[in-house]
Write a protein that holds these residues in place. Sequence first.
Motif, short mmCIF file in Angstrom:
data_model
loop_
_atom_site.label_atom_id
_atom_site.label_comp_id
_atom_site.label_asym_id
_atom_site.label_seq_id
_atom_site.Cartn_x
_atom_site.Cartn_y
_atom_site.Cartn_z
N GLN A 138 13.22 -5.38 14.80
CA GLN A 138 12.30 -6.26 14.07
C GLN A 138 11.08 -6.51 14.95
O GLN A 138 11.20 -6.68 16.16
CB GLN A 138 12.97 -7.58 13.73
CG GLN A 138 14.01 -7.47 12.65
CD GLN A 138 14.63 -8.81 12.33
OE1 GLN A 138 14.69 -9.71 13.16
NE2 GLN A 138 15.11 -8.95 11.11
N GLY A 139 9.90 -6.50 14.32
CA GLY A 139 8.67 -6.77 15.04
C GLY A 139 7.96 -5.53 15.55
O GLY A 139 6.82 -5.61 16.00
N LEU A 140 8.61 -4.37 15.51
CA LEU A 140 7.97 -3.13 15.94
C LEU A 140 6.96 -2.65 14.92
O LEU A 140 7.15 -2.84 13.71
CB LEU A 140 9.00 -2.01 16.13
CG LEU A 140 9.81 -1.96 17.41
CD1 LEU A 140 10.75 -0.77 17.37
CD2 LEU A 140 8.91 -1.88 18.61
N THR A 141 5.91 -2.01 15.39
CA THR A 141 4.95 -1.36 14.50
C THR A 141 5.44 0.06 14.24
O THR A 141 5.77 0.78 15.19
CB THR A 141 3.56 -1.34 15.13
OG1 THR A 141 3.14 -2.69 15.39
CG2 THR A 141 2.54 -0.67 14.21
N VAL A 142 5.52 0.44 12.97
CA VAL A 142 6.03 1.75 12.59
C VAL A 142 5.17 2.37 11.49
O VAL A 142 4.44 1.68 10.79
CB VAL A 142 7.50 1.66 12.08
CG1 VAL A 142 8.44 1.21 13.18
CG2 VAL A 142 7.61 0.73 10.88
N THR A 171 3.79 13.57 -1.04
CA THR A 171 2.59 13.85 -0.25
C THR A 171 2.80 13.62 1.23
O THR A 171 2.05 14.15 2.05
CB THR A 171 1.42 12.96 -0.70
OG1 THR A 171 1.76 11.59 -0.45
CG2 THR A 171 1.10 13.15 -2.18
N GLY A 172 3.80 12.82 1.60
CA GLY A 172 4.05 12.51 3.00
C GLY A 172 3.08 11.49 3.57
O GLY A 172 3.00 11.29 4.78
N ARG A 173 2.34 10.79 2.70
CA ARG A 173 1.37 9.77 3.14
C ARG A 173 2.10 8.66 3.89
O ARG A 173 3.11 8.13 3.43
CB ARG A 173 0.65 9.20 1.93
CG ARG A 173 -0.37 8.14 2.27
CD ARG A 173 -1.12 7.69 1.00
NE ARG A 173 -2.03 6.63 1.30
CZ ARG A 173 -1.71 5.33 1.25
NH1 ARG A 173 -0.51 4.96 0.88
NH2 ARG A 173 -2.61 4.41 1.55
N LEU A 174 1.57 8.30 5.06
CA LEU A 174 2.18 7.28 5.90
C LEU A 174 1.55 5.92 5.69
O LEU A 174 0.35 5.82 5.43
CB LEU A 174 2.07 7.67 7.37
CG LEU A 174 2.80 8.95 7.78
CD1 LEU A 174 2.53 9.28 9.24
CD2 LEU A 174 4.29 8.85 7.52
N THR A 175 2.36 4.89 5.81
CA THR A 175 1.92 3.51 5.72
C THR A 175 2.34 2.82 7.01
O THR A 175 3.50 2.91 7.41
CB THR A 175 2.58 2.81 4.52
OG1 THR A 175 2.24 3.52 3.33
CG2 THR A 175 2.14 1.36 4.41
N ARG A 176 1.41 2.16 7.68
CA ARG A 176 1.71 1.48 8.94
C ARG A 176 1.99 0.01 8.69
O ARG A 176 1.33 -0.63 7.87
CB ARG A 176 0.55 1.64 9.91
CG ARG A 176 0.85 1.07 11.29
CD ARG A 176 -0.09 1.56 12.34
NE ARG A 176 0.18 2.97 12.61
CZ ARG A 176 -0.46 3.69 13.52
NH1 ARG A 176 -1.41 3.16 14.24
NH2 ARG A 176 -0.14 4.96 13.70
N GLY A 177 2.97 -0.53 9.39
CA GLY A 177 3.29 -1.94 9.25
C GLY A 177 4.26 -2.39 10.31
O GLY A 177 4.67 -1.62 11.19
N ILE A 178 4.65 -3.65 10.22
CA ILE A 178 5.56 -4.27 11.18
C ILE A 178 6.91 -4.50 10.51
O ILE A 178 6.98 -5.03 9.40
CB ILE A 178 4.97 -5.59 11.71
CG1 ILE A 178 3.65 -5.30 12.43
CG2 ILE A 178 5.95 -6.30 12.64
CD1 ILE A 178 2.87 -6.53 12.83
N VAL A 179 7.99 -4.09 11.18
CA VAL A 179 9.34 -4.18 10.63
C VAL A 179 9.76 -5.64 10.47
O VAL A 179 9.70 -6.42 11.43
CB VAL A 179 10.35 -3.44 11.54
CG1 VAL A 179 11.77 -3.62 11.02
CG2 VAL A 179 9.99 -1.97 11.67
N LYS A 180 10.19 -5.96 9.26
CA LYS A 180 10.77 -7.28 8.99
C LYS A 180 12.29 -7.18 8.94
O LYS A 180 12.98 -7.98 9.55
CB LYS A 180 10.24 -7.83 7.66
CG LYS A 180 10.82 -9.17 7.28
CD LYS A 180 10.27 -9.67 5.96
CE LYS A 180 10.90 -11.00 5.60
NZ LYS A 180 10.45 -11.45 4.28
N ASP A 181 12.82 -6.19 8.19
CA ASP A 181 14.26 -6.01 8.03
C ASP A 181 14.62 -4.54 8.16
O ASP A 181 13.85 -3.67 7.71
CB ASP A 181 14.73 -6.48 6.64
CG ASP A 181 14.45 -7.94 6.38
OD1 ASP A 181 14.83 -8.76 7.24
OD2 ASP A 181 13.87 -8.26 5.33
N ILE A 182 15.79 -4.26 8.73
CA ILE A 182 16.33 -2.91 8.77
C ILE A 182 17.36 -2.80 7.65
O ILE A 182 18.31 -3.58 7.60
CB ILE A 182 16.97 -2.61 10.14
CG1 ILE A 182 15.92 -2.77 11.25
CG2 ILE A 182 17.58 -1.21 10.16
CD1 ILE A 182 16.49 -2.72 12.66
#
Length: 70
Positions: A11-15, A25-36
Motif C-alpha cells: 500500500q502506498g507504492l506508485t505503480v 491496447t496495453g495503455r498504462l495508468t499510474r497511481g498509488i496502491v490503496k488495496d491489494i
Amino acid sequence: MSGTIRSHIKQGLTVDIVLKKDQATGRLTRGIVKDILTNSANHPHGIKVRLQDGQVGRVKAVITNSEGEA
C-alpha cells in the motif's frame, strides 16, 4: 520491479496498471496502491490492485524513486 509478485506490492507504492478496458491496447495508468486484491503469491498477468482514486487493474510496473515516485 515486476508487478507479478504480491510481496513486491505494498500500500502506498506508485505503480503502473492496465485497466480491464485497456487490456487490448496495453495503455498504462499510474497511481498509488490503496488495496491489494489478488490473494495468491504471484499472478502471471500482474497482481490486481485498487488505486487511491478507485480504479482497479493489474500491476505492470512498480515505480521506483529514480523513476519519479513521490
